[in-house]
Design a protein around this motif. Structure first.
Motif, PDB file in Angstrom:
ATOM      1  N   GLU A 235       0.853  -1.189   0.000  1.00 49.55           N
ATOM      2  CA  GLU A 235       0.000   0.000   0.000  1.00 49.55           C
ATOM      3  C   GLU A 235       0.881   1.228   0.000  1.00 49.55           C
ATOM      4  O   GLU A 235       1.808   1.339   0.814  1.00 49.55           O
ATOM      5  CB  GLU A 235      -0.910   0.011   1.228  1.00 49.55           C
ATOM      6  CG  GLU A 235      -1.797   1.248   1.318  1.00 49.55           C
ATOM      7  CD  GLU A 235      -2.647   1.265   2.578  1.00 49.55           C
ATOM      8  OE1 GLU A 235      -3.266   2.307   2.864  1.00 49.55           O
ATOM      9  OE2 GLU A 235      -2.687   0.234   3.264  1.00 49.55           O
ATOM     10  N   ALA A 237       0.393   5.277   0.224  1.00 48.63           N
ATOM     11  CA  ALA A 237      -0.673   6.240   0.505  1.00 48.63           C
ATOM     12  C   ALA A 237      -0.119   7.430   1.264  1.00 48.63           C
ATOM     13  O   ALA A 237       0.889   7.312   1.976  1.00 48.63           O
ATOM     14  CB  ALA A 237      -1.779   5.575   1.328  1.00 48.63           C
ATOM     15  N   TYR A 241      -4.114   9.194   5.008  1.00 48.28           N
ATOM     16  CA  TYR A 241      -4.874   7.957   4.897  1.00 48.28           C
ATOM     17  C   TYR A 241      -4.566   6.999   6.039  1.00 48.28           C
ATOM     18  O   TYR A 241      -5.367   6.131   6.361  1.00 48.28           O
ATOM     19  CB  TYR A 241      -4.548   7.260   3.574  1.00 48.28           C
ATOM     20  CG  TYR A 241      -5.279   7.817   2.381  1.00 48.28           C
ATOM     21  CD1 TYR A 241      -5.647   9.162   2.339  1.00 48.28           C
ATOM     22  CD2 TYR A 241      -5.580   7.018   1.300  1.00 48.28           C
ATOM     23  CE1 TYR A 241      -6.304   9.682   1.243  1.00 48.28           C
ATOM     24  CE2 TYR A 241      -6.245   7.524   0.190  1.00 48.28           C
ATOM     25  CZ  TYR A 241      -6.598   8.858   0.168  1.00 48.28           C
ATOM     26  OH  TYR A 241      -7.249   9.360  -0.914  1.00 48.28           O
ATOM     27  N   ARG A 245      -8.789   5.503   9.024  1.00 50.72           N
ATOM     28  CA  ARG A 245      -9.484   4.216   9.110  1.00 50.72           C
ATOM     29  C   ARG A 245     -10.519   4.334  10.223  1.00 50.72           C
ATOM     30  O   ARG A 245     -10.306   3.862  11.333  1.00 50.72           O
ATOM     31  CB  ARG A 245      -8.461   3.118   9.362  1.00 50.72           C
ATOM     32  CG  ARG A 245      -7.350   3.174   8.312  1.00 50.72           C
ATOM     33  CD  ARG A 245      -6.108   2.386   8.701  1.00 50.72           C
ATOM     34  NE  ARG A 245      -4.979   2.786   7.866  1.00 50.72           N
ATOM     35  CZ  ARG A 245      -4.710   2.301   6.668  1.00 50.72           C
ATOM     36  NH1 ARG A 245      -5.479   1.389   6.151  1.00 50.72           N
ATOM     37  NH2 ARG A 245      -3.676   2.716   5.965  1.00 50.72           N
ATOM     38  N   GLU A 308     -11.257   3.966   4.014  1.00 48.62           N
ATOM     39  CA  GLU A 308      -9.936   3.441   4.352  1.00 48.62           C
ATOM     40  C   GLU A 308      -9.981   2.510   5.563  1.00 48.62           C
ATOM     41  O   GLU A 308      -8.936   2.014   5.995  1.00 48.62           O
ATOM     42  CB  GLU A 308      -8.964   4.597   4.652  1.00 48.62           C
ATOM     43  CG  GLU A 308      -8.682   5.493   3.466  1.00 48.62           C
ATOM     44  CD  GLU A 308      -9.820   6.458   3.200  1.00 48.62           C
ATOM     45  OE1 GLU A 308     -10.419   6.973   4.178  1.00 48.62           O
ATOM     46  OE2 GLU A 308     -10.131   6.688   2.011  1.00 48.62           O
ATOM     47  N   GLU A 329      -8.728  -2.648   2.882  1.00 50.14           N
ATOM     48  CA  GLU A 329      -9.519  -1.456   3.129  1.00 50.14           C
ATOM     49  C   GLU A 329     -10.907  -1.617   2.508  1.00 50.14           C
ATOM     50  O   GLU A 329     -11.090  -2.381   1.552  1.00 50.14           O
ATOM     51  CB  GLU A 329      -8.831  -0.230   2.541  1.00 50.14           C
ATOM     52  CG  GLU A 329      -7.511   0.106   3.208  1.00 50.14           C
ATOM     53  CD  GLU A 329      -6.867   1.336   2.601  1.00 50.14           C
ATOM     54  OE1 GLU A 329      -7.426   1.858   1.600  1.00 50.14           O
ATOM     55  OE2 GLU A 329      -5.829   1.773   3.105  1.00 50.14           O
ATOM     56  N   LYS A 331     -12.543   0.396   0.590  1.00 51.79           N
ATOM     57  CA  LYS A 331     -12.582   0.788  -0.825  1.00 51.79           C
ATOM     58  C   LYS A 331     -11.922  -0.252  -1.723  1.00 51.79           C
ATOM     59  O   LYS A 331     -12.238  -0.326  -2.915  1.00 51.79           O
ATOM     60  CB  LYS A 331     -11.903   2.145  -1.002  1.00 51.79           C
ATOM     61  CG  LYS A 331     -10.425   2.151  -0.632  1.00 51.79           C
ATOM     62  CD  LYS A 331      -9.820   3.529  -0.776  1.00 51.79           C
ATOM     63  CE  LYS A 331      -8.340   3.511  -0.420  1.00 51.79           C
ATOM     64  NZ  LYS A 331      -7.733   4.855  -0.516  1.00 51.79           N
TER      65      LYS A 331
END
Length: 699
Positions: A235, A237, A241, A245, A308, A329, A331
């Motif tokens: 990941e 990001a 981000y 979460r 997230e 996540e 998404k």
């Protein structure tokens, strides 16, 4: 290399002579370089020492300390060449710098690592090139990452801080020390506000993360990177981000005392983990307004979270191959919820019943379950109970001291108070008295419920209530070539939800459907159906016995039990924007129980996390990031405190964290300098020039 003392004495007092032989297996071109390039580097570094080469013989004449360093240098070069690694001009220069820094030329170690140890420490080999430290400080930095859970790499640009950290992350992933890599940066380098930059969100953040992508392509097959990122294994990001979460502030989270709003939780509060035990909240991080999604499971349970937010899931393929659960996540799963016609992602369920603290209750829980199922407690008549099973009548009498079940007619029994000599007529019926205390007196079939003191009690109490309900109004449903399910029906919506909560709190799953009263065929009871019936289909873990009534228990066991309770994500849909907050819990798997007994988490376990450009974090961001540390994880933070791009007056989190965490066990600060710059040589000189300028001007 062998050293042969010469028979001649140096002509100049204070000078020494050394003579050594290069083994025949090493061609002189590998030692001296093409066109003697390496020899010229050595001669420039030791201008006062005469170095002569004849065949495979090398001699040096000069000051004793310098000659000893030259001899040590050639010894180190031989050790490097013996591994099959070539020497370069840069490697020779760095070897000389390390030897001078060590201050030893007599062959002793001086307590320091040797150039050969530094230059032959391979981290990663990919696509025909090997990634390794090039300076002594870089080796110590890499060693610190191996030995500590959190490492800070602080130093000027070009010292390999991030590149080496990413190489160690890829190495840890390939050796299965971690399950995922997370690379992150604060997106503030140019001081822009992302909302005013052109393009989509990806277009806005991509330039800030591009250096991390470029480094990844040096270390991993570029064709496999999209696949690894799609699976959540890698990941990349922005730092924002990492804290995003979250769940809405009004989302329910289970605590030992019952449900609480997410926004009401504080550090130190207890929530319930996946093993049913309490676990403390370690961090609470408000997130402001965020886009929210409704995540719904196939059994109808649902909760709200941001895009997230993290979910522990596995696929049917993962289960067949005995692979560990993966963390994705929200998404990442959108648009990918089906494998053919089957639901793709299975969710974990409780591994043990929730361990609520014991509460004092006024009535035996099994008796309460029976009365909620087939009892009459309207208050207008003496409490009664209806059943064709004599076994249940006897169990009810045993569980209710001072009460006798008097048969009236057919399946009906009246629950009378046992009278003793001298009793007055006005003494209340024990059942009536308890039902009044529980606020159940006067309830009818469509308005019954399970009191909170039973819903949030020990597992034994909750199971006993459920057994009473199922023995009276439920039963096993056998199916050919399939495991046995349990079915329960009630006309009370509240009682339906309470039964589902009891099942879920014991580690099971429950589906519900409605049978409408209108048009439904009438059974043997008098009158018409006035209320819809709510049918609950139940699956419980193997070690949970749903029945006490012998005939139902035997049927259930003969059919092989209820199978394995399973939950799958059925849909993920936008649900607007809401104020959100995220929490961190101390549970080993970082899971906590949210609405409808769904398990979710937002901490990074078994992950290698690299935070780059950390000088551009605020103190609050740095604290948030570090407290995201999960079990079996490692964090490397890199940055240059001389290149802070935060708005004026904002203190760098990287500067402050050194004052706070220096000396904390399992946290290490590695400091690199201009001597560790591995880019163009001018970069190191530029760094030194700026340091001198800042020092001269009192900065």
């Amino acid at each position: 290399m062998t050293q042969t003392p010469t028979a001649r004495t140096p002509a100049v007092p204070g000078q020494a002579r050394a003579h050594f032989t290069v083994p025949a297996k090493h061609p002189m071109v590998t030692v001296l370089g093409s066109g003697d390039a390496l020899l010229r580097v050595i001669e420039r570094a030791f201008p006062a020492t005469d170095i002569h080469v004849r065949g495979n013989q090398v001699s040096a004449v000069g000051e004793a300390a310098e000659v000893a360093l030259v001899q040590r240098l050639f010894d180190e070069m031989m050790l490097v060449l013996r591994t099959g690694q070539p020497m370069t001009e840069d490697a020779v220069e760095r070897s000389i710098a390390m030897l001078r820094a060590n201050g030893t030329g007599d062959g002793s170690r001086g307590g320091e690592e040797t150039p050969a140890e530094v230059l032959t420490q391979n981290i990663l080999s990919s696509r025909g090139r090997t990634i390794r430290p090039k300076t002594l400080n870089q080796k110590r930095y890499v060693d610190a990452i191996d030995k500590n859970t959190i490492v800070f790499g602080i130093g000027p640009a070009g010292t390999g801080k991030t590149y080496l950290a990413m190489a160690k992350a890829v190495q840890a992933l390939q050796s299965k020390q971690v399950n995922r890599i997370i690379l992150t940066r604060p997106a503030v380098e140019a001081g822009e506000r992302l909302g005013f930059l052109p393009g989509s969100l990806f277009d806005k953040i991509d330039p800030y993360l591009r250096p991390l992508y470029d480094a990844l392509h040096d270390m991993i097959d570029p064709d496999s990177i999209p696949r690894l990122m799609a699976a959540g294994t890698i990941e990349v990001a922005p730092l924002a981000y990492m804290r995003g979460r979250a769940q809405p502030v009004f989302t329910k989270v289970l605590t030992p005392d019952g449900w609480r709003r997410m926004g009401d939780l504080r550090v130190g509060d207890l929530v319930v983990g996946s093993n049913g035990e309490p676990t403390p909240v370690l961090g609470v991080y408000p997130q402001g307004e965020k886009d929210i999604y409704r995540v719904t499971a196939q059994d109808g349970s649902w909760t709200l979270c941001c895009g997230e937010h993290l979910w522990t899931v596995r696929t049917a393929s993962d289960r067949r191959r005995d692979k560990p659960w993966r963390v994705l996540e929200t998404k990442e799963m959108i648009g990918n919820l089906r494998a053919a016609h089957a639901r793709r992602y299975e969710l974990p369920t409780l591994t043990a019943p929730v361990a609520f603290p014991a509460r004092t209750v006024p009535m035996d829980p099994y008796a309460l379950g029976l009365l909620l199922g087939d009892g009459c407690v309207t208050g207008s008549t003496t409490p009664s109970f209806s059943t064709e099973d004599e076994e249940l009548v006897r169990a009810l009498e045993d569980a209710l001291p001072g009460v006798v079940a008097r048969h009236k007619r057919g399946p009906d029994y009246v629950l009378n108070r046992v009278k003793s000599p001298g009793d007055v007529v006005t003494l209340a019926n024990p059942v009536t008295q308890v039902m009044r205390e529980l606020d159940l007196l006067g309830s009818r079939s469509h308005s019954k419920f399970v009191p909170d003191d039973y819903l949030f009690n020990t597992a034994e109490v909750r199971l006993a209530v459920l057994q009473g309900l199922l023995d009276s109004d439920g039963g096993p449903v056998t199916q050919r070539d399939r495991t046995c399910r349990i079915q329960y029906s009630t006309s009370s919506i509240i009682l339906r939800d309470d039964v589902i909560a009891l099942v879920q709190s014991l580690g099971g799953v429950a589906y519900t459907r409605r049978r409408r009263a209108e048009g439904r065929a009438q059974g043997s009871a008098l009158g018409i159906h006035r209320f819809d019936s709510h049918v609950v289909e139940i699956r419980l873990p193997d070690d949970v016995e749903p029945f006490r009534l012998a005939r139902k228990r035997d049927t259930y066991r003969a059919a092989g039990g209820g199978g394995r309770p399973m939950r799958f994500i059925d849909s993920i849909e936008p649900a607007g924007r809401e104020e959100a907050v995220c929490i961190q819990v101390a549970a080993e798997d970082s899971l906590y129980v949210t609405q409808d007994y769904l398990l979710t988490h937002n901490t990074l376990n078994e992950a290698f996390v690299v935070l780059d450009e950390a000088q551009n974090t605020t103190p609050e961001q740095m604290k948030m990031f570090l407290t995201r540390l999960g079990f079996d994880s490692k964090i490397v933070v890199t940055g240059d405190v001389t290149q802070v791009d935060l708005p004026g007056g904002t203190k760098s989190g990287l500067r402050q964290v050194q004052e706070i965490l220096e000396g904390v066990p399992d946290i290490h600060f590695s400091r690199l300098t201009s001597e560790d710059v591995v880019r163009h040589k001018l970069v190191g000189r530029i760094v030194d020039a700026y340091e001198q300028y800042d020092s001269h001007n009192g900065k």
